[in-house]
Design a protein around this motif. Structure first.
Motif, PDB file in Angstrom:
ATOM      1  N   HIS A 110     -54.047  77.578   1.506  1.00 15.16           N
ATOM      2  CA  HIS A 110     -52.791  77.458   0.764  1.00 15.16           C
ATOM      3  C   HIS A 110     -51.657  77.035   1.690  1.00 15.16           C
ATOM      4  O   HIS A 110     -50.807  76.199   1.323  1.00 15.16           O
ATOM      5  N   THR A 111     -51.645  77.570   2.895  1.00 12.00           N
ATOM      6  CA  THR A 111     -50.613  77.206   3.870  1.00 12.00           C
ATOM      7  C   THR A 111     -50.679  75.720   4.201  1.00 12.00           C
ATOM      8  O   THR A 111     -49.652  75.030   4.292  1.00 12.00           O
ATOM      9  N   LYS A 112     -51.891  75.205   4.365  1.00 11.74           N
ATOM     10  CA  LYS A 112     -52.059  73.778   4.676  1.00 11.74           C
ATOM     11  C   LYS A 112     -51.591  72.904   3.515  1.00 11.74           C
ATOM     12  O   LYS A 112     -51.001  71.837   3.725  1.00 11.74           O
ATOM     13  N   LEU A 113     -51.852  73.338   2.300  1.00 10.23           N
ATOM     14  CA  LEU A 113     -51.357  72.590   1.140  1.00 10.23           C
ATOM     15  C   LEU A 113     -49.833  72.580   1.112  1.00 10.23           C
ATOM     16  O   LEU A 113     -49.212  71.547   0.833  1.00 10.23           O
ATOM     17  N   THR A 114     -49.245  73.728   1.419  1.00  7.55           N
ATOM     18  CA  THR A 114     -47.776  73.803   1.455  1.00  7.55           C
ATOM     19  C   THR A 114     -47.223  72.855   2.508  1.00  7.55           C
ATOM     20  O   THR A 114     -46.231  72.150   2.269  1.00  7.55           O
ATOM     21  N   GLU A 115     -47.855  72.825   3.663  1.00  4.98           N
ATOM     22  CA  GLU A 115     -47.429  71.913   4.736  1.00  4.98           C
ATOM     23  C   GLU A 115     -47.606  70.448   4.344  1.00  4.98           C
ATOM     24  O   GLU A 115     -46.937  69.568   4.888  1.00  4.98           O
ATOM     25  N   ALA A 116     -48.505  70.211   3.375  1.00  7.16           N
ATOM     26  CA  ALA A 116     -48.735  68.852   2.883  1.00  7.16           C
ATOM     27  C   ALA A 116     -47.862  68.543   1.667  1.00  7.16           C
ATOM     28  O   ALA A 116     -48.140  67.598   0.911  1.00  7.16           O
ATOM     29  N   ASP A 117     -46.814  69.336   1.472  1.00  6.01           N
ATOM     30  CA  ASP A 117     -45.830  69.117   0.402  1.00  6.01           C
ATOM     31  C   ASP A 117     -46.372  69.403  -0.993  1.00  6.01           C
ATOM     32  O   ASP A 117     -45.958  68.786  -1.981  1.00  6.01           O
ATOM     33  N   VAL A 118     -47.296  70.342  -1.093  1.00  3.03           N
ATOM     34  CA  VAL A 118     -47.811  70.783  -2.386  1.00  3.03           C
ATOM     35  C   VAL A 118     -47.377  72.234  -2.616  1.00  3.03           C
ATOM     36  O   VAL A 118     -47.626  73.101  -1.776  1.00  3.03           O
ATOM     37  N   ILE A 119     -46.718  72.478  -3.734  1.00  5.08           N
ATOM     38  CA  ILE A 119     -46.348  73.849  -4.105  1.00  5.08           C
ATOM     39  C   ILE A 119     -47.330  74.326  -5.164  1.00  5.08           C
ATOM     40  O   ILE A 119     -47.322  73.885  -6.310  1.00  5.08           O
ATOM     41  N   SER A 120     -48.224  75.228  -4.748  1.00  2.00           N
ATOM     42  CA  SER A 120     -49.211  75.817  -5.645  1.00  2.00           C
ATOM     43  C   SER A 120     -49.112  77.332  -5.503  1.00  2.00           C
ATOM     44  O   SER A 120     -48.141  77.849  -4.946  1.00  2.00           O
ATOM     45  N   ASP A 121     -50.123  78.031  -5.989  1.00  2.00           N
ATOM     46  CA  ASP A 121     -50.059  79.489  -5.966  1.00  2.00           C
ATOM     47  C   ASP A 121     -51.400  80.037  -5.492  1.00  2.00           C
ATOM     48  O   ASP A 121     -52.461  79.647  -6.004  1.00  2.00           O
ATOM     49  N   TRP A 122     -51.362  80.941  -4.518  1.00  2.00           N
ATOM     50  CA  TRP A 122     -52.576  81.537  -3.963  1.00  2.00           C
ATOM     51  C   TRP A 122     -52.777  82.925  -4.526  1.00  2.00           C
ATOM     52  O   TRP A 122     -51.835  83.720  -4.599  1.00  2.00           O
ATOM     53  N   ARG A 123     -54.004  83.225  -4.971  1.00  2.00           N
ATOM     54  CA  ARG A 123     -54.350  84.558  -5.450  1.00  2.00           C
ATOM     55  C   ARG A 123     -55.589  85.032  -4.720  1.00  2.00           C
ATOM     56  O   ARG A 123     -56.595  84.321  -4.667  1.00  2.00           O
ATOM     57  N   GLU A 124     -55.487  86.229  -4.167  1.00  2.00           N
ATOM     58  CA  GLU A 124     -56.622  86.794  -3.441  1.00  2.00           C
ATOM     59  C   GLU A 124     -57.807  87.006  -4.383  1.00  2.00           C
ATOM     60  O   GLU A 124     -57.617  87.307  -5.559  1.00  2.00           O
ATOM     61  N   PRO A 125     -59.057  86.807  -3.905  1.00  2.00           N
ATOM     62  CA  PRO A 125     -59.355  86.552  -2.498  1.00  2.00           C
ATOM     63  C   PRO A 125     -59.466  85.070  -2.124  1.00  2.00           C
ATOM     64  O   PRO A 125     -59.315  84.719  -0.963  1.00  2.00           O
ATOM     65  N   ASP A 126     -59.700  84.172  -3.098  1.00  2.00           N
ATOM     66  CA  ASP A 126     -60.035  82.796  -2.717  1.00  2.00           C
ATOM     67  C   ASP A 126     -59.682  81.770  -3.785  1.00  2.00           C
ATOM     68  O   ASP A 126     -60.365  80.760  -3.941  1.00  2.00           O
TER      69      ASP A 126
END
Length: 420
Positions: A376-392
């Protein structure tokens, strides 16, 4: 039907009658001013550009009119919630008399359970889906405790089968067959926040009523996303928020539905407040409580007008777009995303959201094998705003009011590159 190309995505956007609505929203940008790929409307919707105008109007009326704004403002504050009712009713498929904007979601859920959860010694249990949003579960458990019922005894969970992610209706049927004479209330999320599964609301309502149970729905992830057709569904009540798909700002007010068959039921218990009192005598402070008919009768206090102004801006935008048009685009937009994910042919990726458009809204929940939040962090760094939910799981929701086919194409490309 779909094609895996940027040219195809651009052509779909060029032929999309709703494409101009993207320009009616403020799009978050990166450090060089380029729009981010915002796929997080299932958590917080984007701000319509007209919102500031609607709020400014209230601020100016307050500044210029003071208390007189309650009656002589262009949109008077006294009946302000009424300016929202018709458009909100269309979005949830209800009659205007069955809908009111008030409070926030969990507060409304508690108010509804005061009226529609009336346990007896033998019929006292509540059914929720096992992975309901935590606040729903907390609210239901606290209601059980309030009535002196141990949640371990009073709460029944509708669970997916072992090794599955989605709830099966036939399993709910089995729960009712086994425990129906003990169940007082079915309280189900219309669209599950984690999997994106939309439940068959009419079938659930009919099933509950068959066993003389009351039925309510949490539309937090449904309102503005699917069409729940609440009146025809026959649900006894429903609650929802307005800051996700309804784009009304963080922590904005919620909505409430009470079916018209309960509109004049004086036997229903309720927690009352003066804003639910007969409008003709509300300001004569010495009358006994006289509940308004319909959903309005559950109001407690005069509402925050600034929040309602933001909701009015969003609802006007929805009305201009037309909800049927939005739903058609949503199905196509989400179908395109599903197609692109399948095209990756990556065994690490699993879409846990139902494949059928009738069983989902615009959210796809993507389970990525052996992933952690660094993805999720890498997607954010790639200018994508998404949502992460544990665990995967990554939740992505291309909202038809402001997301484009090109957004979806570029997201899929970025995810594919990161997973390499």
């Amino acid at each position: 039907m779909f094609q895996n190309s940027l040219e195809y995505a651009k052509k779909q956007d060029a032929n999309d009658s709703l494409a101009p609505f993207r320009n009616k929203f403020h799009l978050p940008t990166n450090s060089v001013g380029e729009p981010l790929i915002y796929l997080c409307g299932n958590s917080l919707g984007l701000q319509p550009k007209i919102t500031s105008e609607y709020i400014k109007m209230v601020l100016e009326d307050w500044a210029n009119l003071g208390v007189e704004g309650h009656t002589v403002a262009e949109f008077p504050w006294l009946p302000y919630h009424e300016f929202l009712t018709e458009n909100m009713a269309k979005i949830v498929g209800a009659k205007p008399s069955e809908v009111v904007v008030m409070n926030t979601l969990t507060a409304n859920l508690h108010l509804m359970m005061v009226s529609f959860y009336q346990p007896t010694k033998t019929k006292y249990k509540i059914v929720v889906e096992s992975d309901a949003f935590p606040s729903d579960k907390y609210a239901v458990e606290s209601q059980l405790n309030f009535h002196g019922i141990d949640p371990k005894d009073g709460l029944i969970l509708w669970k997916p089968r072992t090794g599955e992610e989605l709830c099966r209706f036939e399993d709910l049927e089995e729960i009712m067959k086994t425990h129906g004479n003990e169940i007082a209330l079915l309280m189900i999320g219309s669209t599950n926040y984690y999997t994106g599964q939309s439940f068959p609301l009419k079938k659930i309502t009919e099933l509950g009523h068959k066993y003389n149970c009351l039925v309510g729905f949490d539309l937090a992830h449904g309102a503005g996303n699917i069409q729940p057709n609440l009146h025809d569904t026959g649900a006894d009540f429903a609650v929802w928020c307005t800051y996700k798909y309804l784009n009304s700002g963080p922590g904005s007010l919620g909505g409430c539905f009470v079916h018209e068959r309960h509109a004049h039921n004086e036997k229903l218990k309720r927690f009352s407040g003066w804003w639910g009192h007969n409008k003709k005598t509300r300001f004569n402070m010495r009358h006994e409580f006289d509940a308004l008919s319909g959903a309005e009768g559950w109001q407690l206090s005069n509402p925050p007008i600034l929040s309602m102004a933001a909701i009015r801006a969003s609802l006007d935008t929805f009305a201009d777009a037309g909800f049927e048009n939005l739903r058609k685009k949503s199905e196509k937009l989400t179908g395109f995303l599903e197609f692109l994910l399948d095209e990756m042919k990556n065994d690490a990726i699993k879409i846990i959201t139902p494949r059928s458009p009738e069983e989902r809204g615009c959210q796809l929940s993507i389970q990525v094998k052996n992933a952690n939040k660094s993805l999720h962090t890498k997607l954010t760094e790639a200018d994508v705003i998404s949502d992460w939910r544990e665990p995967d799981v990554i939740r992505v929701a291309p909202a038809p009011l402001y997301n484009s086919f090109e957004d979806v194409f570029h997201f899929a490309g970025k995810l594919k590159e990161i997973l390499k």
